[in-house]
Write an enzyme that holds these catalytic residues in place. Structure first.
Site, mmCIF file in Angstrom:
data_model
loop_
_atom_site.group_PDB
_atom_site.id
_atom_site.type_symbol
_atom_site.label_atom_id
_atom_site.label_comp_id
_atom_site.label_asym_id
_atom_site.label_seq_id
_atom_site.Cartn_x
_atom_site.Cartn_y
_atom_site.Cartn_z
ATOM 1 N N ASP A 118 0.840 -1.196 0.000
ATOM 2 C CA ASP A 118 0.000 0.000 0.000
ATOM 3 C C ASP A 118 0.880 1.253 0.000
ATOM 4 O O ASP A 118 2.046 1.206 0.406
ATOM 5 C CB ASP A 118 -0.880 0.035 1.261
ATOM 6 C CG ASP A 118 -1.853 -1.131 1.304
ATOM 7 O OD1 ASP A 118 -2.149 -1.696 0.236
ATOM 8 O OD2 ASP A 118 -2.300 -1.469 2.411
HETATM 9 N N1 URA Z 1 -1.280 -5.959 3.858
HETATM 10 C C1 URA Z 1 -1.744 -4.706 3.884
HETATM 11 O O1 URA Z 1 -2.756 -4.436 4.505
HETATM 12 N N2 URA Z 1 -1.082 -3.764 3.206
HETATM 13 C C2 URA Z 1 0.072 -4.016 2.534
HETATM 14 O O2 URA Z 1 0.649 -3.097 1.954
HETATM 15 C C3 URA Z 1 0.551 -5.313 2.517
HETATM 16 C C4 URA Z 1 -0.136 -6.287 3.199
#
Ligand code: URA
Length: 252
Positions: A107
């Site tokens: 993310d």
């Molecule tokens: N899980 C999440 O919630 N975000 C990420 O970036 C990776 C795994």
């Protein structure tokens, strides 16, 4: 390898400068293919068969690059975007010329280990849901993370869309006291990669992730000396481990 490649692309991939620098260099007559000076970078060459030299030095071609990036917050895991900076924007031109892409996504507000490569086959295997590549995250979570959460994650939890997660391993490093405004610190290893998975797993037990960082993926561990936003090529050993794990399905 039997394939041919444009000479200027080969020279870019072997660190001889940007495309425009290479064009300029070629005009000076220092590039030779099979003993003949070549000024046209557009010709096709076969890296396995043709002898290419620059200033008399033999060129060793490589097709793939493998980079370990410590992704910082605020950049997105994509090759291009009209609004945000991408992980590819963090790379020097000599690496961008290989046209690497991120293997999977973190993310925008997640930090940590992201593999960048132009090796589609390796990436495909690492991302295959059937391979169950383990990924470990460090997270800070609001409130108190408990043994109940650990058991729930080990059994599988139901996400907001009804998906039931595979067993995941939760290690509680420090259980925070909400009254004292503390966060819990944990490590979570998951064998799949659903959208926002770690955040949604904690959401399913009524908790909020406030900081997330990936620290490993398969046999690869995030290099602790890599500052956020920095990257380096995988070592020969790391690459070997990754390829071996991939070939033998040892990632499952
Ligand atoms: N899980 C999440 O919630 N975000 C990420 O970036 C990776 C795994």
């Amino acid at each position: 390898m039997k394939q041919t490649i444009r000479l200027e692309k080969l020279l870019a991939h072997t660190g001889h400068g940007t495309r425009s620098e290479i064009k300029r260099m070629m005009k000076t007559g220092t590039v030779y293919v099979n003993g003949r000076s070549v000024k046209d970078g557009g010709i096709q060459v076969n890296p396995d068969q043709d002898q290419i030299t620059v200033n008399g030095v033999g060129v060793r071609y490589r097709e793939f690059i493998y980079l370990m990036l410590n992704k910082p917050q605020g950049v997105i895991s994509a090759t291009e975007d009209s609004r945000d900076r991408t992980v590819i924007d963090l790379l020097a031109a000599e690496y961008q010329t290989f046209e690497p892409f991120p293997v999977g996504r973190l993310d925008k507000d997640t930090e940590g280990l992201l593999l960048l490569t132009n090796d589609g086959k390796l990436a495909h295997n690492l991302l295959s849901p059937r391979k169950h590549v383990p990924k470990t995250y460090f997270a800070e979570v609001e409130g108190t993370v408990t043994d109940e959460d650990k058991n729930a994650f080990a059994a599988g939890v139901t996400l907001d869309d009804g998906y039931v997660t595979m067993p995941a391993k939760l290690v509680i490093l420090r259980s925070g006291e909400p009254a004292a405004g503390e966060v819990s610190k944990i490590e979570l290893t998951i064998m799949e990669g659903k959208f926002h998975q770690v955040k949604r797993m904690f959401q399913s037990v009524g908790k909020k992730v406030v900081f997330l960082k990936r620290i490993s993926m398969g046999p690869l561990l995030l290099d602790e000396y890599l500052e956020a936003g920095s990257y380096r090529e995988l070592t020969a050993e790391e690459l070997k481990e990754l390829q071996q794990a991939n070939n033998t399905s040892g990632l499952s």
